[in-house]
Design an enzyme around this catalytic site. Structure first.
Site, PDB file in Angstrom:
ATOM      1  N   ASN A   1       0.862  -1.183   0.000  1.00 44.82           N
ATOM      2  CA  ASN A   1       0.000   0.000   0.000  1.00 44.82           C
ATOM      3  C   ASN A   1       0.901   1.237   0.000  1.00 44.82           C
ATOM      4  O   ASN A   1       2.126   1.132   0.077  1.00 44.82           O
ATOM      5  CB  ASN A   1      -0.982  -0.017   1.169  1.00 44.82           C
ATOM      6  CG  ASN A   1      -0.295  -0.032   2.527  1.00 44.82           C
ATOM      7  OD1 ASN A   1       0.743   0.605   2.722  1.00 44.82           O
ATOM      8  ND2 ASN A   1      -0.863  -0.761   3.478  1.00 44.82           N
ATOM      9  N   MET A   2       0.307   2.400  -0.075  1.00 43.22           N
ATOM     10  CA  MET A   2       1.093   3.621  -0.252  1.00 43.22           C
ATOM     11  C   MET A   2       2.024   3.874   0.927  1.00 43.22           C
ATOM     12  O   MET A   2       3.183   4.267   0.746  1.00 43.22           O
ATOM     13  CB  MET A   2       0.153   4.813  -0.457  1.00 43.22           C
ATOM     14  CG  MET A   2       0.846   6.059  -0.966  1.00 43.22           C
ATOM     15  SD  MET A   2       1.579   5.793  -2.595  1.00 43.22           S
ATOM     16  CE  MET A   2       2.514   7.313  -2.782  1.00 43.22           C
ATOM     17  N   SER A   3       1.552   3.645   2.139  1.00 44.69           N
ATOM     18  CA  SER A   3       2.401   3.905   3.305  1.00 44.69           C
ATOM     19  C   SER A   3       3.565   2.920   3.357  1.00 44.69           C
ATOM     20  O   SER A   3       4.694   3.301   3.709  1.00 44.69           O
ATOM     21  CB  SER A   3       1.579   3.851   4.594  1.00 44.69           C
ATOM     22  OG  SER A   3       0.985   2.582   4.766  1.00 44.69           O
ATOM     23  N   GLU A   4       3.318   1.663   3.000  1.00 46.73           N
ATOM     24  CA  GLU A   4       4.399   0.670   2.960  1.00 46.73           C
ATOM     25  C   GLU A   4       5.411   1.032   1.879  1.00 46.73           C
ATOM     26  O   GLU A   4       6.631   0.910   2.084  1.00 46.73           O
ATOM     27  CB  GLU A   4       3.821  -0.720   2.692  1.00 46.73           C
ATOM     28  CG  GLU A   4       2.997  -1.282   3.848  1.00 46.73           C
ATOM     29  CD  GLU A   4       2.196  -2.513   3.471  1.00 46.73           C
ATOM     30  OE1 GLU A   4       1.881  -3.304   4.379  1.00 46.73           O
ATOM     31  OE2 GLU A   4       1.861  -2.682   2.276  1.00 46.73           O
TER      32      GLU A   4
ATOM     33  N   ASP B   1      -5.951  -8.508   1.038  1.00 46.67           N
ATOM     34  CA  ASP B   1      -6.091  -9.934   0.721  1.00 46.67           C
ATOM     35  C   ASP B   1      -6.928 -10.127  -0.536  1.00 46.67           C
ATOM     36  O   ASP B   1      -6.630 -10.977  -1.379  1.00 46.67           O
ATOM     37  CB  ASP B   1      -6.758 -10.678   1.886  1.00 46.67           C
ATOM     38  CG  ASP B   1      -5.864 -10.793   3.109  1.00 46.67           C
ATOM     39  OD1 ASP B   1      -4.644 -10.581   2.970  1.00 46.67           O
ATOM     40  OD2 ASP B   1      -6.380 -11.093   4.200  1.00 46.67           O
TER      41      ASP B   1
END
Length: 475
Positions: free
Chosen positions: A194-197, A263
């Site tokens: 995701n964007m934060s990761e 998921d």
């Protein structure tokens, strides 16, 4: 381009951290005399598959064969988890350990609020991966894609060996990464941070161009084939070397809960790639599925029916192929609007002019027409081992193309009596030489104040006759 949610060639293998999610629901109206904590009187409980097991459930909900590898204890939680999975026809191939419990998360809730979570777990970092690697090597060539589901519990300690086993036989490897050490996923086919990761690894991105630039550099550094960055309300962006960035806006209409959305994304991606779809089509389908699942409460899956309807722009209360729960909601709304509901049923194995005429006439008798269709197993029991000629997905897809049909629903019993009793249409219609009292469900409809009507089929039109003609041509 016309996309499809039917994945007839796909088979997916999942390996990762499997978990059991338990929920205890109850009422709370007093504080304990023993400590300043609420007393919860437990009234019901629920169990769900979590972690890699939820990924497998997502794939199974698309009617795709799936095998799940992972580590569990030899305990009651493992048995409960396997029972949940096997009920959905998921092939469980667990390595069971005496030394560790099955990872279990117990949540206690009252008045829609989570009061407490209890974790029963011990990470698997000190456990050898030899048995998992052996199972993976034995199975992987029989599948079209491998998902490595990493929740940081230790099942994927030897993730590099796992990646190499799959790449040796040219099977795509998809990973939803955990943590900031993306280097451990080197040579995977596709990562889905995701964007934060993503920004935790490459740094803050201030524009679309910067996302693309840093993403392509990450692909090069890690020897990946592709990178899909999921960006919440901004949709998702697919990056591949020598290809322009492929951006998809969010498909979500309302967001109730993002639990498990990752998921769902990786499950649909892997399923589509295993079915031979392009990266772009796989991402489109995953994006549509994510838009559906965030509109549900709790960890949820997306069915083929829901995905097909979303692709074709059908809403729950609009028209198209539906699950029983959706149909009940749609009928309730239609009745509230004063619409007259007509219902009929049949196998509709090979659609012919007699069927088309019959359904058109049935539709004219009301405002909405429900067609209940026998599943493949139901047809086989009624018509014999050689039937149906066309499977359920094909039969329902053809019926869905008729303007006379509003809603389609499948039933697995020999008769639709239970379904009719649940729906209680205003008018029950059947074609043929029946007397109204002989029609299955007539009693229930009459008791509810409804009508039952028999319509004639066109002479000479029957599925049996069509099959006979085909057989004669072969001879």
């Amino acid at each position: 381009m016309q996309y499809s949610a039917q994945f007839n060639r796909a088979k997916v293998l999942v390996l990762g951290d499997v978990m059991l999610d338990r929920y205890w629901f109850g009422a709370t109206n007093r504080i304990s005399p023993e400590a300043p904590v609420p007393v919860v009187r437990v009234q019901e409980n629920e169990e769900r598959a979590g972690g890699a097991a939820n990924v497998a459930m997502n794939i199974a909900s698309l009617n795709v064969p799936v095998r799940l590898l992972g580590l569990t204890g030899k305990d009651e939680a493992a048995r409960a988890l396997m029972q949940l999975l096997e009920k959905q026809s998921i092939h469980c191939d667990f390595t069971q350990l005496d030394s560790h419990p099955t990872i279990t998360k117990l949540r206690i809730l009252s008045r829609h609020q989570q009061l407490l979570r209890l974790d029963f777990e011990e990470d698997f970092n000190n456990i050898t991966s030899a048995d998992l690697l052996r199972k993976l090597e034995s199975a992987v060539q029989n599948y079209g894609a491998l998902i490595l589901s990493d929740y940081g519990k230790g099942t994927l300690n030897d993730v590099q060996k796992m990646i190499q086993i799959a790449r040796k036989v040219n099977i795509p490897v998809l990973i939803d990464p955990k943590g900031t050490d993306f280097a451990r996923y080197r040579s995977a086919t596709l990562l889905t941070p995701n964007m934060s990761e993503f920004e935790a690894v490459v740094g803050k991105c201030h524009s679309e161009e910067e996302i693309a630039e840093k993403g392509l550099q990450l692909i090069k550094d890690l020897d990946l084939s592709a990178l899909l960055v999921t960006r919440s309300e901004k949709g998702m962006t697919l990056l591949r070397p020598n290809n322009a960035p492929f951006h998809l806006p969010t498909e979500a209409k309302e967001v109730f809960d993002v639990t498990g959305a990752g998921d769902t994304v990786i499950s649909v991606l892997a399923t589509a790639l295993a079915d031979g779809r392009s990266y772009e089509e796989a991402c489109y389908l995953a994006n549509v599925a994510a838009g559906i699942v965030v509109g549900k409460l709790g960890t949820s899956t997306v069915s083929t029916v829901e995905l097909e309807n979303a692709i074709h722009g059908r809403t729950t209360a609009g028209f198209g192929i539906m699950e029983e729960s959706q149909l009940k909601a749609a009928v309730e709304l239609a009745k509230a609007r004063g619409e007259k509901i007509v219902m009929t049923n049949g196998c509709f194995d090979i659609l012919h002019p007699g069927h088309v005429s019959y359904l058109e006439n049935a539709r004219k008798l009301g405002d909405r027409l429900i067609v209940a269709v026998n599943t493949d197993n139901s047809v086989k029991r009624l018509k014999g081992e050689t039937r149906p000629i066309n499977d359920l997905a094909t039969r329902m897809a053809v019926l869905a193309g008729l303007s006379s049909v509003d809603w389609l629903v499948a039933f697995d019993e020999d008769t639709p009596q239970r379904l009719i009793a649940e729906i209680l249409p205003d008018l029950l219609v059947k074609g043929g030489d029946y007397k109204p009292e002989e029609i299955v469900g007539s009693k229930e409809v009459w008791l509810n104040g409804g009508e039952v009507k028999v319509l004639n089929f066109e002479n000479g039109c029957s599925t049996t006759n069509v099959i006979k003609k085909i057989q004669q041509l072969k001879e």
